[in-house]
Design a protein around this motif. Structure first.
Motif, short mmCIF file in Angstrom:
data_model
loop_
_atom_site.label_atom_id
_atom_site.label_comp_id
_atom_site.label_asym_id
_atom_site.label_seq_id
_atom_site.Cartn_x
_atom_site.Cartn_y
_atom_site.Cartn_z
N PHE A 115 0.83 -1.21 0.00
CA PHE A 115 0.00 0.00 0.00
C PHE A 115 0.87 1.26 0.00
O PHE A 115 0.56 2.22 -0.69
N VAL A 116 1.95 1.24 0.77
CA VAL A 116 2.85 2.40 0.83
C VAL A 116 3.40 2.70 -0.56
O VAL A 116 3.44 3.86 -0.99
N LYS A 117 3.81 1.66 -1.28
CA LYS A 117 4.33 1.87 -2.63
C LYS A 117 3.26 2.44 -3.57
O LYS A 117 3.57 3.23 -4.45
N ALA A 118 2.04 2.05 -3.36
CA ALA A 118 0.96 2.48 -4.25
C ALA A 118 0.44 3.88 -3.91
O ALA A 118 0.16 4.67 -4.82
N ILE A 119 0.30 4.20 -2.60
CA ILE A 119 -0.36 5.46 -2.24
C ILE A 119 0.39 6.28 -1.19
O ILE A 119 -0.11 7.33 -0.76
N GLY A 120 1.54 5.84 -0.76
CA GLY A 120 2.33 6.60 0.21
C GLY A 120 2.00 6.25 1.65
O GLY A 120 0.99 5.62 1.94
N VAL A 121 2.88 6.69 2.53
CA VAL A 121 2.77 6.36 3.96
C VAL A 121 1.53 6.99 4.59
O VAL A 121 0.80 6.33 5.33
N LYS A 122 1.31 8.28 4.34
CA LYS A 122 0.19 8.97 5.00
C LYS A 122 -1.16 8.35 4.62
O LYS A 122 -1.98 8.07 5.50
N LYS A 123 -1.38 8.11 3.34
CA LYS A 123 -2.66 7.55 2.92
C LYS A 123 -2.80 6.09 3.36
O LYS A 123 -3.89 5.64 3.69
N THR A 124 -1.69 5.37 3.42
CA THR A 124 -1.74 4.00 3.92
C THR A 124 -2.11 3.99 5.40
O THR A 124 -2.94 3.19 5.84
N THR A 125 -1.52 4.89 6.15
CA THR A 125 -1.85 5.00 7.58
C THR A 125 -3.32 5.35 7.75
O THR A 125 -4.02 4.73 8.57
N ASN A 126 -3.79 6.30 6.97
CA ASN A 126 -5.21 6.66 7.02
C ASN A 126 -6.10 5.48 6.65
O ASN A 126 -7.14 5.27 7.27
N PHE A 127 -5.67 4.71 5.66
CA PHE A 127 -6.44 3.53 5.26
C PHE A 127 -6.60 2.57 6.43
O PHE A 127 -7.71 2.12 6.72
N PHE A 128 -5.51 2.27 7.13
CA PHE A 128 -5.60 1.31 8.23
C PHE A 128 -6.40 1.86 9.40
O PHE A 128 -7.10 1.11 10.09
N PHE A 129 -6.36 3.18 9.63
CA PHE A 129 -7.21 3.76 10.66
C PHE A 129 -8.68 3.67 10.26
O PHE A 129 -9.54 3.36 11.09
N LEU A 130 -8.99 3.94 9.00
CA LEU A 130 -10.37 3.81 8.52
C LEU A 130 -10.85 2.38 8.63
O LEU A 130 -11.97 2.10 9.08
N LYS A 131 -10.01 1.44 8.25
CA LYS A 131 -10.35 0.02 8.32
C LYS A 131 -10.58 -0.39 9.77
O LYS A 131 -11.54 -1.10 10.08
N ARG A 132 -9.74 0.07 10.66
CA ARG A 132 -9.90 -0.25 12.08
C ARG A 132 -11.22 0.32 12.61
O ARG A 132 -11.93 -0.33 13.37
N TYR A 133 -11.55 1.52 12.19
CA TYR A 133 -12.81 2.14 12.60
C TYR A 133 -13.99 1.28 12.15
O TYR A 133 -14.90 0.99 12.95
N LEU A 134 -13.99 0.85 10.91
CA LEU A 134 -15.09 0.04 10.39
C LEU A 134 -15.16 -1.31 11.11
O LEU A 134 -16.25 -1.79 11.43
N ASP A 135 -14.00 -1.90 11.37
CA ASP A 135 -13.97 -3.17 12.11
C ASP A 135 -14.55 -2.98 13.51
O ASP A 135 -15.28 -3.84 14.01
#
Length: 149
Positions: free
Chosen positions: A116-136
């Motif tokens: 994910f970092v390679k595809a969208i960068g560290v910041k957006k990857t971090t945001n992705f995992f926070f969003l995913k954790r929120y939904l979980d």
């Protein structure tokens, strides 16, 4: 966002209606993946080139994490259906299995983090995992509410 949360709650409740794991996977793919993708892309504000790089990795991630979610949902269903009859040893064994699925989820997240970092960068990857954790957490909260009733 409310629509996505509602879908997650419906799906978490729908686990008990699915005949088997494949039904649940099909249910996720049919009803959730498009909403989830749309939500994630919108919240992460992905550019078209980022979407192009992210999409195939995200699809694989959804497949793998979906299988883990099915395992965990099945364990929750076992527990909720046998709450009054399970012995302490059975509950203990079930808890060990839940921990295993939690570890699988962490390993899957770790496996995809670098991609994910390679595809969208560290910041957006971090945001992705926070969003995913929120939904979980929303889904887990619905399960806990069910048990509390």
């Amino acid at each position: 966002m409310k629509k996505l949360i509602l879908l997650l709650l419906i799906l978490s409740a729908g686990v008990t209606k699915a005949q088997d794991s494949q039904d649940y996977i099909d249910l996720i793919k049919a009803n959730l993946n498009l909403e989830l993708k749309s939500f994630i892309y919108e919240e992460l504000e992905l550019s078209p080139s980022e979407e192009e790089a992210f999409a195939p990795i995200f699809d694989k991630y959804l497949d793998e994490s979906g299988e883990i979610a099915v395992e965990k949902a099945a364990l929750f269903e076992l527990y909720s259906n046998n709450l009054t009859t399970y012995t302490e040893d059975q509950i203990n064994d079930l808890n060990k299995e839940v921990i295993k699925t939690d570890l699988q989820k962490v390993k899957t997240d770790k496996k995809y983090y670098g991609k994910f970092v390679k595809a969208i960068g560290v910041k957006k990857t971090t945001n992705f995992f926070f969003l995913k954790r929120y939904l979980d957490n929303v889904v887990d909260g619905a399960k806990l509410d069910f048990l509390a009733e």
